[in-house]
Design an enzyme around this catalytic site. Structure first.
Site, short mmCIF file in Angstrom:
data_model
loop_
_atom_site.label_atom_id
_atom_site.label_comp_id
_atom_site.label_asym_id
_atom_site.label_seq_id
_atom_site.Cartn_x
_atom_site.Cartn_y
_atom_site.Cartn_z
N CYS A 2 0.87 -1.16 0.00
CA CYS A 2 0.00 0.00 0.00
C CYS A 2 0.91 1.21 0.00
CB CYS A 2 -0.86 -0.01 1.25
SG CYS A 2 -1.71 -1.58 1.47
N ARG A 27 0.88 1.91 -5.95
CA ARG A 27 1.13 0.85 -4.97
C ARG A 27 -0.13 0.08 -4.61
NH1 ARG A 27 6.21 2.24 -2.62
NH2 ARG A 27 5.92 0.71 -1.00
N TRP A 74 -3.76 -1.81 -1.23
CA TRP A 74 -3.85 -3.03 -2.01
C TRP A 74 -4.20 -4.11 -0.99
CZ3 TRP A 74 -1.35 -7.85 -2.20
CH2 TRP A 74 -1.64 -8.61 -3.34
N ASN A 98 1.52 -0.27 5.63
CA ASN A 98 1.89 -1.00 4.41
C ASN A 98 2.64 -2.24 4.87
OD1 ASN A 98 2.83 -1.87 1.90
ND2 ASN A 98 4.61 -0.51 1.99
N GLY A 99 2.15 -3.42 4.48
CA GLY A 99 2.83 -4.66 4.88
C GLY A 99 1.80 -5.65 5.39
N GLU A 479 6.54 -13.23 -21.56
CA GLU A 479 6.17 -11.84 -21.29
C GLU A 479 4.87 -11.49 -22.03
OE1 GLU A 479 6.59 -9.58 -19.34
OE2 GLU A 479 6.32 -7.64 -20.29
N LYS A 483 1.64 -10.17 -20.08
CA LYS A 483 1.06 -8.86 -20.41
C LYS A 483 -0.41 -9.00 -20.78
CE LYS A 483 3.21 -6.35 -19.31
NZ LYS A 483 4.58 -6.28 -18.85
N GLU A 486 -2.55 -9.83 -17.69
CA GLU A 486 -2.68 -8.84 -16.63
C GLU A 486 -3.53 -7.64 -17.03
OE1 GLU A 486 1.74 -6.75 -16.85
OE2 GLU A 486 0.68 -6.71 -14.97
N HIS A 502 4.52 -31.42 -25.79
CA HIS A 502 4.51 -32.19 -24.53
C HIS A 502 3.31 -31.84 -23.67
CE1 HIS A 502 8.44 -33.80 -25.44
NE2 HIS A 502 8.82 -32.58 -25.76
N LYS A 602 1.52 -1.83 -8.70
CA LYS A 602 2.80 -1.73 -9.41
C LYS A 602 3.96 -2.23 -8.55
CE LYS A 602 5.27 0.48 -12.84
NZ LYS A 602 5.15 -0.57 -13.85
O1 M6R Z 1 9.33 -3.53 -9.30
P1 M6R Z 1 9.68 -4.89 -9.82
O2 M6R Z 1 10.36 -4.83 -11.15
O3 M6R Z 1 10.45 -5.70 -8.83
O4 M6R Z 1 8.30 -5.61 -10.04
C1 M6R Z 1 8.26 -6.96 -10.39
C2 M6R Z 1 6.89 -7.36 -10.90
O5 M6R Z 1 5.91 -7.12 -9.92
C3 M6R Z 1 6.53 -6.59 -12.17
O6 M6R Z 1 7.49 -6.77 -13.15
C4 M6R Z 1 5.17 -7.06 -12.71
O7 M6R Z 1 5.25 -8.39 -13.11
C5 M6R Z 1 4.79 -6.16 -13.86
N1 M6R Z 1 4.01 -5.07 -13.37
C6 M6R Z 1 4.06 -6.85 -14.93
O8 M6R Z 1 3.80 -6.02 -16.02
#
Ligand code: M6R
Length: 607
Positions: A2, A27, A74, A98-99, A479, A483, A486, A502, A602
């Site tokens: 958060c 966050r 969050w 936060n935590g 990736e 993407k 998400e 497989h 994020k």
């Molecule tokens: O801040 P970070 O690069 O450590 O974050 C890692 C992941 O949470 C981040 O790459 C996440 O998978 C992306 N938002 C996906 O697009």
């Protein structure tokens, strides 16, 4: 994960808190709230959903006061309702957190038995309840906080207000980041310095187990033993200017289009184009001698790390291990003497990656962090920091930070290869020049966006999408799937092309789009065979390749997205752009919240 913020000053707190929360919304955005002290009692305002809901509520019902704390959530424990929104308040104390408080059940039971009434389903509420309980037993606020903190297990950054005392605000940290901002006659607390950038650039960072008493004129920091300690004040370079979308509809679109520029900027921090040399000043490890490089990260950053494994092993012949941080941190991996551990993290705050870094530190590794956030906890705990120059990335989906990570790792692979003698000077210069051509190749791909948008329409009705790739295109396939999932919420899986038979081949029928990433490299013919296997089962193939690949692949693909032909080292940075654009447009077509997709945040600062 958060975001928390606090201010103690002379101006109205609420507008500053809301403004700071806007900068922290990356966050989490499940709910938001603020609390202030008004005539020494606590007043709060909370709303479920995005910050805009809280803003609307505050317009109708403003909250006065010059001391306040704020929170953007969050959700971990308890649904994203108003009752579960922070600040959590008792008659005496308000807390933002936060935590995760891991022993909250045990504390809650104890406090309920002692007569306290809980109002929420959160883990956080035990904190104000415990402090209140201790104050009711006669402790001062400071004594109560000092006694409560050691009883909490887990990770926390806390902001605390105490009714009856509008001369202080309290902060505490264990595991989650917390910065103290030094203003002129006003002081701040925040999860990161960016939130405070319009108000002050002078910040100090608390260390684990620190807590701080903040007044209008300064701050007194105590360590876990209760000793008064100094934490240095540093001046950040962060700009207070609001970060806008420019002419783009979404931050993600803007960030995708910024890539040629920021990849160029990042590359030139490590590439002396005049002398055609890779340069890593301050990287104090002999790349010739290093027995092993361990790369650890989460999410998209872990896919940059996986791409680097192909480069570092293939070009530099250095043994590389890659793992996601959530696994690595607990699996007691043996690490060799003299080894280098490289952590990739845009935020530099990801809880699992940070824990993995600390594990590697215990194993006496040389610790390097590749990050976009020079002031982050991981950067501060590293022996060396490799910075990406991506600028702030606001969209939750990582795009430009990914390609900037890739370009640093590719340059590092060339430097390691030259140091180890696996490529000569001429070959190294050629590889670096190929990276130098990336900004123009990437711009070329982005010019083809409208055609890619058309292809994205064919994903709209799909229930499942498969991404296939070989070699360094395999992480790009992963990736692509990440993407798409998400931001468009379409189920997608990434597979190594050769693995398809497989298992995942069973999924393929005329309804399943299969996105094959196959530049015309040395593995191309094998990828074409896999593509034919998909075609034979009526899979709808979308091929991402270069011109030579498009020509050689024959006519099995329903759509071909052509990217410029580049050196194989540069290829993932080019093929990942259509992958980003496909998911972006698929999400826009489905009307999802592209920049703030559901359930995500994020910066993931909890386990
Ligand atoms: O801040 P970070 O690069 O450590 O974050 C890692 C992941 O949470 C981040 O790459 C996440 O998978 C992306 N938002 C996906 O697009």
């Amino acid at each position: 994960m958060c975001g928390i913020i606090g201010i103690i000053g002379t101006r109205e707190a609420a507008p500053v808190l809301v403004d700071g929360l806007k900068r922290l919304e990356y966050r989490g955005y499940d709910s938001a709230g603020i609390a202030t002290l008004v005539n020494s009692h606590i007043e709060g305002c909370r709303a479920p959903g995005k910050l805009a809901n809280l803003e609307a509520k505050l317009l109708v019902d403003p909250v006065p006061g010059t001391v306040g704390i704020g929170h953007t959530r969050w959700a971990t424990h308890g649904e994203p309702t108003e009752a579960n929104a922070h600040p959590h308040m008792t008659e005496k104390v308000a807390v933002v957190h936060n935590g995760i408080i891991e022993n909250f059940r045990e504390l809650r039971d104890e406090l309920i038995a002692a007569g306290r009434n809980f109002q929420s389903d959160t883990d956080t509420e035990v904190v104000p309840q415990l402090i209140t309980h201790l104050m009711r037993q006669g402790r001062t606020a400071r004594e109560a906080v000092a006694e409560a903190l050691p009883r909490l297990r887990g990770a926390f950054a806390l902001g605390i207000l105490v009714a009856g005392d509008d001369q202080i605000m309290i902060g505490a940290r264990r595991g989650s980041p917390l910065a103290v901002g030094w203003g002129d006659g006003e002081m701040f607390l925040a999860s990161d310095a960016l939130a405070l950038a319009p108000y002050t650039q002078r910040v100090s960072y608390l260390e684990d187990d620190d807590w701080v008493e903040v007044t209008r004129d300064g701050a007194t920091v105590f360590d876990g033993e209760g000793n008064e300690v100094e934490r240095p004040v540093i001046v950040t370079q962060l700009s207070g200017a609001a970060i806008g979308k420019g002419n783009y509809r979404h931050f993600m679109a803007k960030e995708i289009h910024e890539q040629p520029e920021v990849v160029g900027q990042t590359l030139h921090a490590y590439y002396d184009a005049l002398n055609d040399r890779a340069e890593f000043p301050g990287l104090d490890i002999d790349l010739f001698e290093v027995p092993k490089i361990t790369l650890v990260a989460c999410g998209t950053a872990s896919l940059a790390a996986l791409t680097a494994k192909y480069w570092l092993e293939g070009l530099a012949r250095v043994p590389v291990e890659v793992d996601v941080a959530s696994e690595f941190r607990y699996r007691q991996a043996p690490m060799p003497k003299g080894g280098m551990a490289l952590f990739v993290s845009q935020s530099g705050e990801t809880a699992d990656t940070l824990a993995a870094l600390r594990y590697a530190r215990e194993q006496n590794q040389y610790i390097v962090t590749l990050t976009n956030t020079p002031t982050s906890t991981m950067a501060r705990e590293s022996d060396h920091v490799l910075l990406t120059r991506a600028g702030p990335e606001i969209g939750v989906a990582a795009t430009k930070t990914f390609t900037c990570q890739l370009v640093v790792l590719a340059t590092l692979a060339v430097a390691a290869a030259e140091a180890r003698g696996t490529i000569d000077r001429g070959e190294a210069a050629k590889k670096l020049a190929a990276l130098g051509d990336l900004p123009s190749a990437m711009s070329e791909v982005l010019k083809g966006e409208s055609a890619i948008e058309e292809v994205a329409r064919s994903l709209n009705e799909a229930r499942d999408v498969l991404y296939l790739g070989r070699g360094p295109s395999y992480p790009i396939a992963l990736e692509g799937a990440l993407k798409l999932k998400e931001i468009s919420y379409i189920h997608a899986e990434g597979y190594a092309s050769g693995e398809m038979k497989h298992g995942p081949i069973a999924l393929i029928d005329e309804h399943v789009p299969v996105i094959v990433i196959a530049p015309s490299d040395e593995l191309f013919d094998k990828s074409v065979s896999n593509l034919e296997e998909v075609a034979a089962r009526k899979g709808r193939i979308i091929l991402i390749t270069d011109e030579a690949g498009a020509e050689a692949a024959g006519g099995s693909a329903e759509h071909v997205i052509t990217v410029p032909q580049v050196d194989p080292l540069a290829s993932p940075l080019v093929t990942c752009l259509p992958v980003q654009l496909l998911s972006y447009h698929a999400a826009v077509l489905r009307g999802t919240d592209v920049d703030q997709p559901r359930n995500l945040a994020k910066s993931v600062t909890v386990e």
